[in-house]
Design a protein around this motif. Sequence first.
Motif, PDB file in Angstrom:
ATOM      1  N   GLY A  33      49.891 -15.148  11.349  1.00  0.00           N
ATOM      2  CA  GLY A  33      50.276 -13.848  10.801  1.00  0.00           C
ATOM      3  C   GLY A  33      49.200 -13.236   9.922  1.00  0.00           C
ATOM      4  O   GLY A  33      48.972 -12.023   9.951  1.00  0.00           O
ATOM      5  N   SER A  34      48.527 -14.052   9.121  1.00  0.00           N
ATOM      6  CA  SER A  34      47.431 -13.564   8.277  1.00  0.00           C
ATOM      7  C   SER A  34      46.231 -13.314   9.174  1.00  0.00           C
ATOM      8  O   SER A  34      45.808 -14.196   9.917  1.00  0.00           O
ATOM      9  CB  SER A  34      47.085 -14.593   7.200  1.00  0.00           C
ATOM     10  N   LYS A  35      45.673 -12.124   9.101  1.00  0.00           N
ATOM     11  CA  LYS A  35      44.672 -11.702  10.077  1.00  0.00           C
ATOM     12  C   LYS A  35      43.239 -11.861   9.559  1.00  0.00           C
ATOM     13  O   LYS A  35      42.975 -11.768   8.362  1.00  0.00           O
ATOM     14  CB  LYS A  35      44.902 -10.234  10.460  1.00  0.00           C
ATOM     15  N   CYS A  46      44.237 -10.331   5.288  1.00  0.00           N
ATOM     16  CA  CYS A  46      44.383 -11.782   5.111  1.00  0.00           C
ATOM     17  C   CYS A  46      45.142 -12.140   3.834  1.00  0.00           C
ATOM     18  O   CYS A  46      45.171 -13.305   3.435  1.00  0.00           O
ATOM     19  CB  CYS A  46      43.005 -12.436   5.066  1.00  0.00           C
ATOM     20  N   THR A  47      45.760 -11.166   3.184  1.00  0.00           N
ATOM     21  CA  THR A  47      46.370 -11.396   1.873  1.00  0.00           C
ATOM     22  C   THR A  47      47.408 -12.513   1.904  1.00  0.00           C
ATOM     23  O   THR A  47      48.278 -12.558   2.775  1.00  0.00           O
ATOM     24  CB  THR A  47      47.042 -10.108   1.355  1.00  0.00           C
ATOM     25  N   MET A  48      47.300 -13.417   0.939  1.00  0.00           N
ATOM     26  CA  MET A  48      48.305 -14.456   0.700  1.00  0.00           C
ATOM     27  C   MET A  48      48.638 -14.453  -0.786  1.00  0.00           C
ATOM     28  O   MET A  48      48.004 -13.752  -1.579  1.00  0.00           O
ATOM     29  CB  MET A  48      47.778 -15.838   1.124  1.00  0.00           C
ATOM     30  N   LEU A  49      49.641 -15.223  -1.163  1.00  0.00           N
ATOM     31  CA  LEU A  49      50.011 -15.392  -2.564  1.00  0.00           C
ATOM     32  C   LEU A  49      49.751 -16.823  -2.987  1.00  0.00           C
ATOM     33  O   LEU A  49      49.889 -17.747  -2.181  1.00  0.00           O
ATOM     34  CB  LEU A  49      51.494 -15.078  -2.789  1.00  0.00           C
ATOM     35  N   THR A  50      49.378 -17.006  -4.246  1.00  0.00           N
ATOM     36  CA  THR A  50      49.361 -18.350  -4.822  1.00  0.00           C
ATOM     37  C   THR A  50      50.237 -18.352  -6.062  1.00  0.00           C
ATOM     38  O   THR A  50      50.176 -17.433  -6.885  1.00  0.00           O
ATOM     39  CB  THR A  50      47.947 -18.822  -5.219  1.00  0.00           C
ATOM     40  N   GLY A  51      51.040 -19.396  -6.168  1.00  0.00           N
ATOM     41  CA  GLY A  51      51.877 -19.584  -7.343  1.00  0.00           C
ATOM     42  C   GLY A  51      51.416 -20.816  -8.094  1.00  0.00           C
ATOM     43  O   GLY A  51      51.092 -21.842  -7.487  1.00  0.00           O
ATOM     44  N   CYS A 107      47.594  -4.584   9.988  1.00  0.00           N
ATOM     45  CA  CYS A 107      47.549  -4.669   8.527  1.00  0.00           C
ATOM     46  C   CYS A 107      48.898  -5.019   7.916  1.00  0.00           C
ATOM     47  O   CYS A 107      48.978  -5.366   6.734  1.00  0.00           O
ATOM     48  CB  CYS A 107      47.069  -3.343   7.939  1.00  0.00           C
ATOM     49  N   THR A 108      49.970  -4.919   8.694  1.00  0.00           N
ATOM     50  CA  THR A 108      51.324  -5.023   8.144  1.00  0.00           C
ATOM     51  C   THR A 108      51.595  -6.335   7.409  1.00  0.00           C
ATOM     52  O   THR A 108      52.184  -6.317   6.316  1.00  0.00           O
ATOM     53  CB  THR A 108      52.367  -4.811   9.260  1.00  0.00           C
ATOM     54  N   PRO A 109      51.190  -7.503   7.932  1.00  0.00           N
ATOM     55  CA  PRO A 109      51.454  -8.742   7.183  1.00  0.00           C
ATOM     56  C   PRO A 109      50.877  -8.718   5.772  1.00  0.00           C
ATOM     57  O   PRO A 109      51.513  -9.194   4.825  1.00  0.00           O
ATOM     58  CB  PRO A 109      50.789  -9.822   8.042  1.00  0.00           C
TER      59      PRO A 109
END
Length: 464
Positions: A33-35, A46-51, A107-109
């Motif tokens: 899903g991340s492109k 390619c945006t992801m989150l880190t917690g 870009c949607t993801p």
Amino acid sequence: MIKFILNNKNIATGLPPGMVLLDFVRYHQHLMGSKVGCNEGDCGACTMLTGELKNNELQYRSLTSCLTPLGNVHGKHVVTVEGLNMEGLNPIQQAMYDESATQCGFCTPGFVVSLAGFCLSAKTATAQNATAHIDGNICRCTGYKSIERAAAKVAELMQGRQQEEPTAFAAEKKILPEWFAGIKQRLYALVTELNGQLHSSSATEWVGGGTDVYVQKHEVLQDAAIRFLLDDEGLKGISQKGNRCIIGASATVTELGESPVMQQYFPRLPEYIRLVSSTPIRNIATVGGNLINASPIGDLTIFLLALDATLLFSNGEQKRELPLKQLYKGYKTLDKQPGEQLESLSFELPGKNTFFHFEKVSKRTHLDIASVNSAICMTMQGDTIQDVRISAGGVAPIPKLLDKTNAFLRGKTVNDPTITAAIAIAQTDISPISDARGTADYKRLLLGQLIKAHFFTAVETVFR
């Protein structure tokens, strides 16, 4: 061994810690899903989150996974768009669908993940704040208005949160999957198990946030022995000691903007910080990295040059102080010894008679590199300039203090003839070249306009 939580799955991998997170997720976990878009942190696909746990609270930040090494997510929770999936569309995806906010879908993801980051933040649930969370995502199809409407709908989902922890609220209201509610305890267990951060005993490369060095030498770093600095607590923190501000080299741009010390002494700090790249980049880009990267147009370098910052280097045995203005010896050439590491920097905080301002011009207002940027720190005695430092980027091979201009202005009264003369002298301080960000003549014109902007702002705020 790198260990972290990927969505709802515990990960332990012996792959090189210098491998970027995007490659690991796509090619080793087969989450597509991340492109792969620009590979430079510009597009947000390619945006992801880190917690991670901060002061006993679970804090999520968005990041560009194309520039983030695995070593920088050690001991954290990583969220991809697949981790947001529920039975049917989740409310964020539904808002995008309802507002026709997706066309080609590439870009949607990234937009969905960034809006999930808003839901997991402690920011007030307003449409403006939700839209600010997608400032690092680019769409070539929609024209953005439909995406902004979707962001406003997402903000409405969070308006009942009040003081409840964002993760618990989002899970309880089924905005995000229910398993998010258990991540905090899982991270406690993981951090306890790791008992410290990842360090290489034979490092040949040092990496902070990676936002520039991974653009320059992605392939070299993948298999390199790396000392990861982003989460080194000895290099973190922003504090006040007497009349000086002390900033750890690994403090991020976001942390700079959130610092109570910086907010107190720089009332216009939020508007300055918004000019520095985008939210995902600011979340991982370090202050020290911005300085050591030695770009002639580094925003924080220009900011700190005007403040006459002093750097503290260490080689593990000895420490050395160096004024920032003496660091740059030529294009990408530093007064820095092999084995030395930047530990911190400090500067005198502005007094009540001191005016500070930062300006930047780029092809895009946000998420762009400066054509020319400039800062001023000016101390007044009545209507006379007692001391002044104007810095500028994009007008010389190095970040530049305008020494002749500053010398001319000291002791002068602020008026139109003084400003006009200062702009003329500034032209002798600089040596711009023509490049993709503008011609040399254009950059000369821009610097003059930015100097005018500094003084016009000073007149509005100081002399009224």
